[in-house]
Design a protein around this motif. Structure first.
Motif, mmCIF file in Angstrom:
data_model
loop_
_atom_site.group_PDB
_atom_site.id
_atom_site.type_symbol
_atom_site.label_atom_id
_atom_site.label_comp_id
_atom_site.label_asym_id
_atom_site.label_seq_id
_atom_site.Cartn_x
_atom_site.Cartn_y
_atom_site.Cartn_z
ATOM 1 N N GLY A 858 -3.896 8.735 -14.717
ATOM 2 C CA GLY A 858 -3.133 7.714 -14.007
ATOM 3 C C GLY A 858 -2.272 6.916 -14.951
ATOM 4 N N PRO A 859 -1.014 7.284 -15.146
ATOM 5 C CA PRO A 859 -0.138 6.506 -16.040
ATOM 6 C C PRO A 859 0.014 5.070 -15.546
ATOM 7 N N LEU A 860 0.165 4.165 -16.454
ATOM 8 C CA LEU A 860 0.287 2.743 -16.115
ATOM 9 C C LEU A 860 1.739 2.457 -15.711
ATOM 10 N N THR A 861 2.134 2.982 -14.548
ATOM 11 C CA THR A 861 3.502 2.820 -14.057
ATOM 12 C C THR A 861 3.486 2.359 -12.608
ATOM 13 N N ALA A 862 4.567 1.714 -12.207
ATOM 14 C CA ALA A 862 4.687 1.269 -10.815
ATOM 15 C C ALA A 862 4.749 2.454 -9.869
ATOM 16 N N PHE A 863 5.390 3.530 -10.293
ATOM 17 C CA PHE A 863 5.521 4.721 -9.456
ATOM 18 C C PHE A 863 4.140 5.306 -9.134
ATOM 19 N N GLN A 864 3.292 5.421 -10.153
ATOM 20 C CA GLN A 864 1.953 5.958 -9.940
ATOM 21 C C GLN A 864 1.120 5.058 -9.034
ATOM 22 N N TYR A 865 1.137 3.767 -9.303
ATOM 23 C CA TYR A 865 0.327 2.831 -8.517
ATOM 24 C C TYR A 865 0.796 2.784 -7.060
ATOM 25 N N LYS A 866 2.092 2.805 -6.879
ATOM 26 C CA LYS A 866 2.670 2.767 -5.527
ATOM 27 C C LYS A 866 2.212 3.975 -4.706
ATOM 28 N N LEU A 867 2.308 5.174 -5.286
ATOM 29 C CA LEU A 867 1.917 6.375 -4.548
ATOM 30 C C LEU A 867 0.413 6.410 -4.299
ATOM 31 N N ALA A 868 -0.360 5.909 -5.261
ATOM 32 C CA ALA A 868 -1.817 5.903 -5.083
ATOM 33 C C ALA A 868 -2.222 4.984 -3.942
ATOM 34 N N VAL A 869 -1.595 3.812 -3.862
ATOM 35 C CA VAL A 869 -1.916 2.857 -2.807
ATOM 36 C C VAL A 869 -1.467 3.374 -1.440
ATOM 37 N N GLU A 870 -0.285 3.975 -1.392
ATOM 38 C CA GLU A 870 0.194 4.522 -0.124
ATOM 39 C C GLU A 870 -0.738 5.610 0.393
ATOM 40 N N ARG A 871 -1.188 6.496 -0.508
ATOM 41 C CA ARG A 871 -2.098 7.548 -0.069
ATOM 42 C C ARG A 871 -3.463 6.963 0.335
ATOM 43 N N TYR A 872 -3.865 5.896 -0.315
ATOM 44 C CA TYR A 872 -5.101 5.196 0.049
ATOM 45 C C TYR A 872 -5.028 4.735 1.505
ATOM 46 N N GLU A 873 -3.904 4.143 1.886
ATOM 47 C CA GLU A 873 -3.723 3.682 3.261
ATOM 48 C C GLU A 873 -3.578 4.855 4.236
ATOM 49 N N TRP A 874 -2.846 5.870 3.810
ATOM 50 C CA TRP A 874 -2.654 7.043 4.670
ATOM 51 C C TRP A 874 -3.989 7.741 4.923
ATOM 52 N N ASN A 875 -4.828 7.802 3.895
ATOM 53 C CA ASN A 875 -6.142 8.430 4.058
ATOM 54 C C ASN A 875 -6.960 7.732 5.133
ATOM 55 N N LYS A 876 -6.886 6.418 5.191
ATOM 56 C CA LYS A 876 -7.651 5.693 6.205
ATOM 57 C C LYS A 876 -7.141 6.009 7.605
ATOM 58 N N LEU A 877 -5.851 6.156 7.741
ATOM 59 C CA LEU A 877 -5.302 6.527 9.047
ATOM 60 C C LEU A 877 -5.708 7.936 9.440
ATOM 61 N N GLN A 878 -5.938 8.795 8.460
ATOM 62 C CA GLN A 878 -6.296 10.188 8.715
ATOM 63 C C GLN A 878 -7.804 10.425 8.679
ATOM 64 N N SER A 879 -8.586 9.356 8.520
ATOM 65 C CA SER A 879 -10.058 9.462 8.419
ATOM 66 C C SER A 879 -10.467 10.374 7.269
ATOM 67 N N VAL A 880 -9.780 10.222 6.148
ATOM 68 C CA VAL A 880 -10.094 10.972 4.936
ATOM 69 C C VAL A 880 -10.556 9.978 3.866
ATOM 70 N N LYS A 881 -11.622 10.306 3.189
ATOM 71 C CA LYS A 881 -12.139 9.416 2.155
ATOM 72 C C LYS A 881 -11.223 9.426 0.939
ATOM 73 N N SER A 882 -10.889 8.232 0.437
ATOM 74 C CA SER A 882 -10.130 8.112 -0.809
ATOM 75 C C SER A 882 -11.114 8.178 -1.967
ATOM 76 N N VAL A 883 -10.976 9.215 -2.785
ATOM 77 C CA VAL A 883 -11.901 9.390 -3.892
ATOM 78 C C VAL A 883 -11.774 8.249 -4.895
ATOM 79 N N VAL A 884 -10.569 7.727 -5.052
ATOM 80 C CA VAL A 884 -10.336 6.598 -5.964
ATOM 81 C C VAL A 884 -10.371 5.296 -5.156
ATOM 82 N N PRO A 885 -11.295 4.387 -5.457
ATOM 83 C CA PRO A 885 -11.388 3.109 -4.724
ATOM 84 C C PRO A 885 -10.320 2.140 -5.219
#
Length: 1016
Positions: A858-885
């Motif tokens: 996980g590079p310390l970049t805004a691009f990486q953090y942004k995509l990780a957070v978006e997928r975190y939210e998308w996973n909840k909508l899809q009832s998929v567990k986010s492996v990274v809390p």
């Protein structure tokens, strides 16, 4: 819906949520429990299924039809699975359950059929015949029943009767691969190879024939024998049985045609009564999918488990596999007398059950049962042969005179009317009527983060102001709108948030808490989108304007290293993490850094830990740029990936045997090229343009965990030679701040491959970057699609009835190019490192025998953090567990890291602000409701807690059942799931992991650090 789409994990999760939900539901508790039990059975969790079925039987006043079906399921499971004792014991239990089922519903042809199979397996031939006879008499004409009768006749050395039964089966269902295969075996046992070849060819033309490869080998073997025989020998030979053409025109038994008419009449009354339908699907395939499909398996009479030439593959571990593998051995008539009926299957069938209140004597149970033995059980079937034209051969069945592939063109006839199929797995409209007191509730997933705008760092947002305007999601603006919130009984609705309470990320923690003070006193709300005014994330549209066709195969960014200095050159790091480069291949890395790749070779792995666990995926060997269905008739996206487990030593042996077998096959092909040239050219002219295959079965070893520093000390130490940005552990790696082990992400995993081994299409967990090094000696071929296009691939998956995140899929390149999706394609050689950037979609196939090691970064970049957070939210909508809390990680980042990038800082700070306010508001609401919050604390290296029901991350305030708390097992629930189970939370205690003062201190101390350039 998930169940019909074969997403059984998601289906089970939602049924379990429905079962604990105290709100009104359109399905009864019994029906939900039945679905859960059946899903366990479908997933081959037979002991869980057995326990669930037996619990259902304990319910008083259980409807007879439900009870009969449960008993039928239990009987068939005991017959197929090793649930109790030896074969005699399990068959005794199976027969007892099925007899009890027939006491509840004596008109169930399916139960009679299952009973016949049980009797047949223990040699009670007469009882089996009686049961099959009863099955036919219940107006459920089935090709499977006739096929089973044919098997019994053949075992009793009555070939003519067996022939007639098999013919009845294939006339009912032209695509019944097992019946064609059994018929071919019958002809071959009677020394009529030409008729056998025709039957085998018809079997291979079935869409779901599971033994195409073995049948093709057998056909070629018989063809070669025929070519070597003098022509006069075949002409002067006396035939024991009529030819297939003559047999087709034999009179059909009167009871068969009468059942066809009865079935047509019975179907007219299916929609008259109010009903509630439960789907019973014990298979890895969809239940009554769109279009005509048959779930066919082949087994059978005269087939023995012997290793002979021209046999079925023997290198597949069949334990737990629905398909058993055999070699051909045609038994003589005397041998057949003592042969057991069939080799039984592992699954209990694929059925659709309809519970109805109906007139006595009316049968409306639609059943489709998959057998993995000698045939499939599918009831009812539409008759294919017309009583008015019994002597004619149907147009879609061509019986050939020369040893060439038959042409069973067209799709198999649907087994049931369209109207009835539409009712399967659905609730009758009358039942779906919404009760007046039923309040619609929002999704259980709680939106913590909106999708971040690329311009977020340029302004400070008032996160609770209703005048904040429009927010962009994936480049599209959406107006902010109020969404309805369900309120639990007895809890007061949450008031509107006032603009005067606005705070920003630059407010202090005291100001933040003051802004939301007293909100919790208005009652608990099960919505955690308190500060959200942005719509939830969604798949992006295809970038516009579309790329021209000549740019759909872009060159892969590659860096060639010559020495260690090149590997540590700072621009290399910047090049890899640049969002414009979805993938980077670093060539010659191992040589430049003098990495000892031999430490990861198969030989060294066996010597180090030969009993270490390996997950095995059984796959079909196919060309890298194509993916065909098992029959080889059409290109598809779905990629079958059956999972099992073995050890490093056993897989290493398989890897070595695969290499030796490849050498042997190459030599055999050279030797046989001349002998079979004429036959192969004839066959290829007729079928080469229509189908691929047969496909060889291979095994890929994946997810080999190398995290134990004691077991793999030398291997892990060697990886410390890598540059910091690609290391498993480093200060600049976000995953190093999670605080505990996430296998395969912040630890090393290894794959062991043979040629053709595939890693299907996917994005990395939470869109983190990944590092992959090819150990060799063989190469790998990679296919890569930029992150911008994942929405297009998601849409393709949906069109192909696949889950983008959970299913196994292999894209059709023609589809991608037609949709203007660019695909990077390149070869990874031994010693090459492949860097997959955040969100990049990729799939990989091994060209040779090789091992690979991989992990996430996980590079310390805004691009990486942004995509990780978006997928975190998308996973909840899809009832998929986010492996990274991501909530837990964000607070750890605030504690451990100084951030100088303003954009990244604002993203992290916003998340902290949101969580801080949620914690305070929820805590106040609990106290106001009289619910005590107990201190629990948290120990170092403790994994982040997740809800045991919906698998969303739970931060700070944990809802634990009273029983779990007293037993100190601490089974965690999120607030939503806890309130669904107990509206006033009386069955729960609330545990707190962090003091609010500690969170406030972390929040206040996380400030924007000066950049290196400004400091200098």
């Amino acid at each position: 819906m998930f169940k019909v789409n074969t997403d059984y994990e998601s289906s089970l999760k939602h049924f379990q949520l429905a079962l604990i939900d105290s709100n009104a539901c359109t399905l009864s508790s019994v029906e939900i429990q039945f679905h859960i039990a059946q899903l366990y059975e479908t997933q081959q969790k037979y002991h869980f299924a057995k326990e669930a079925y037996e619990q259902l039987l304990q319910i008083e006043s259980l409807p007879s039809q439900v009870k009969a079906t449960i008993l039928q399921q239990l009987g068939w499971m005991h017959h197929n699975m090793d649930l109790v004792g030896d074969k005699v014991t399990k068959e005794r239990y199976a027969i007892q359950y099925l007899q009890k089922s027939l006491e509840e519903d004596p008109n169930s042809g399916q139960s009679w059929y299952f009973l016949g199979r049980c009797y047949s397996s223990i040699g009670k031939v007469q009882d089996a015949f009686v049961s099959y006879r009863q099955s036919i008499d219940k107006s459920e004409a089935s090709a499977d029943t006739w096929c089973s009768i044919g098997v019994l006749y053949q075992q009793q050395n009555q070939p003519m009767d067996a022939l007639q039964a098999y013919i009845c089966a294939v006339q009912l269902d032209h695509g019944h691969a097992a019946a064609w295969m059994d018929l071919g075996i019958l002809y071959e046992s009677c020394n009529q190879p030409q008729d056998a070849i025709k039957c085998y060819l018809n079997a291979t033309r079935s869409k779901s024939c599971s033994h195409t490869s073995a049948l093709t080998s057998r056909i070629m073997f018989l063809q070669a024998q025929l070519c070597n025989l003098p022509q006069g020998n075949l002409q002067n030979k006396t035939k024991l049985l009529p030819s297939i053409e003559e047999a087709w025109s034999l009179p059909i038994p009167a009871e068969l045609t009468s059942r066809q008419g009865a079935m047509n009449t019975a179907q007219q009354g299916f929609d008259k009564d109010e009903s509630l339908h439960l789907a019973v699907q014990n298979d890895d395939h969809p239940l009554f999918p769109t279009g005509s499909t048959r779930y066919l398996q082949a087994d059978s009479t005269g087939i023995q488990n012997q290793n002979e030439n021209h046999g079925l593959p023997q290198n597949t571990d069949t334990k737990g596999d629905p398909q058993n593998h055999f070699t051909f051995h045609i038994a003589t008539s005397e041998e057949q007398k003592g042969t057991n009926c069939t080799k039984e299957n592992k699954h209990s069938g694929n059925r659709s059950l309809s519970f109805k209140s109906r007139r006595q004597g009316t049968s409306d149970i639609c059943i489709n049962v998959k057998e993995c033995s000698n045939h499939v059980h599918q009831i009812p079937s539409v008759a294919i042969s017309s009583p008015k034209n019994e002597d004619s051969v149907p147009a879609n069945l061509i019986i050939v005179d020369s040893p060439q592939p038959s042409a069973m063109a067209g799709e198999v006839i649907d087994s049931i009317g369209t109207r009835m199929c539409e009712k399967i797995n659905n609730v009758h409209p009358a039942v779906l009527k919404k009760p007046d007191n039923l309040v619609a509730s929002p999704p259980s997933s709680e939106t913590l983060f909106p999708k971040f705008s690329d311009k977020m760092h340029k302004h400070t947002t008032s996160f609770i102001s209703p005048h904040s305007g429009l927010h962009k999601i994936n480049g599209e603006g959406q107006e902010n709108s109020e969404s309805s919130i369900s309120v639990n009984p007895g809890l007061r609705p949450r008031p509107q948030i006032l603009p005067s309470m606005s705070v920003s990320i630059y407010s202090t923690s005291t100001e933040v808490l003051k802004a939301c003070r007293n909100l919790g006193k208005n009652g608990l709300s099960n919505s955690h989108s308190l500060l959200d005014i942005c719509p939830p994330p969604r798949p992006p549209s295809s970038p516009y304007p579309p790329l021209p066709k000549e740019k759909l195969n872009p060159p892969t960014p590659s860096i060639y290293l010559e020495n260690k200095r090149d590997a540590f050159f700072p621009p290399l790091h910047q090049f890899c993490i640049n969002p414009k480069n979805p993938v980077t291949v670093i060539r010659g890395l191992a040589g430049a850094l003098k990495l000892d790749l031999g430490l990861f070779s198969t030989k060294t792995l066996v010597e180090a830990n030969n009993e270490h666990m390996v997950e095995v995926r059984t796959q079909l060997l196919q060309p890298a740029d194509e993916n065909w269905d098992p029959s080889g008739t059409k290109k598809i996206w779905r990629y079958e990936n059956k999972s099992s487990h073995t050890t490093i030593a056993k897989y290493a042996q398989y890897q070595a045997c695969s290499f030796q077998e490849s050498l042997r096959e190459e030599n055999e092909r050279r030797m046989q090229a001349k002998d079979y040239s004429d036959i192969e050219s004839t066959s290829s002219e007729n079928s080469g343009r229509k189908r691929k295959g047969p496909f060889k079965t291979i095994k890929c070893g994946i997810n080999i965990d190398l995290s134990d520093n004691k077991k793999w000390k030398l291997q892990l130490h060697e990886l410390t030679k890598l540059p910091a940005f690609v290391r498993v552990v480093s200060a600049g790696n976000l995953l190093s701040h999670v605080g505990y082990t996430i296998l395969g992400m912040n630890t090393v995993q290894l794959c062991m491959k043979v040629p053709g081994s595939r890693i299907p299409g996917h994005q990395e967990n939470n869109n983190f970057c990944s590092v992959n090094i090819n150990i060799g000696p063989g190469d790998c071929e990679w296919f890569v699609v930029p992150e911008d296009y994942w929405g297009v691939l998601n849409e393709f998956c949906e069109k192909n009835n696949l889950n983008f995140q959970m299913s196994s899929w292999w894209p059709n390149l023609e589809d991608l190019y037609e949709a203007n999706v660019p695909v990077y394609r390149f070869i990874q050689r031994p010693g090459d490192l492949v860097w997959i950037n955040a969100g990049t979609v990729h799939w990989v196939q091994a060209i040779g025998w090789c091992n690979n090691i991989a992990w996430n970064v996980g590079p310390l970049t805004a691009f990486q953090y942004k995509l990780a957070v978006e997928r975190y939210e998308w996973n909840k909508l899809q009832s998929v567990k986010s492996v990274v809390p991501m909530v837990h990680l964000s607070w750890n980042m605030a504690r451990n890291i100084k951030v100088s990038d303003p954009k990244l800082f604002e993203m992290i700070k916003y998340c902290l602000l949101k969580i801080l306010k949620q914690c305070q508001t929820l805590r106040e609401a609990l106290v106001a409701a009289g619910k005590e919050v107990l201190w629990h604390g948290r120990i170092n290296d403790e994994p982040a807690p997740y809800c045991s029901i919906c698998e969303v991350e739970v931060f700070n305030l944990l809802f634990v059942t009273n029983e779990s708390n007293s037993q100190k097992t601490y089974v965690v629930h999120c607030q939503n799931c806890a309130q669904k189970a107990s509206g006033n939370l009386e069955n729960f205690v609330v545990l707190e992991q962090y003091k609010m003062e500690d969170l406030m201190q972390v929040y206040d101390q996380f400030t924007l650090a000066p950049s290196l350039s400004s400091a200098s």
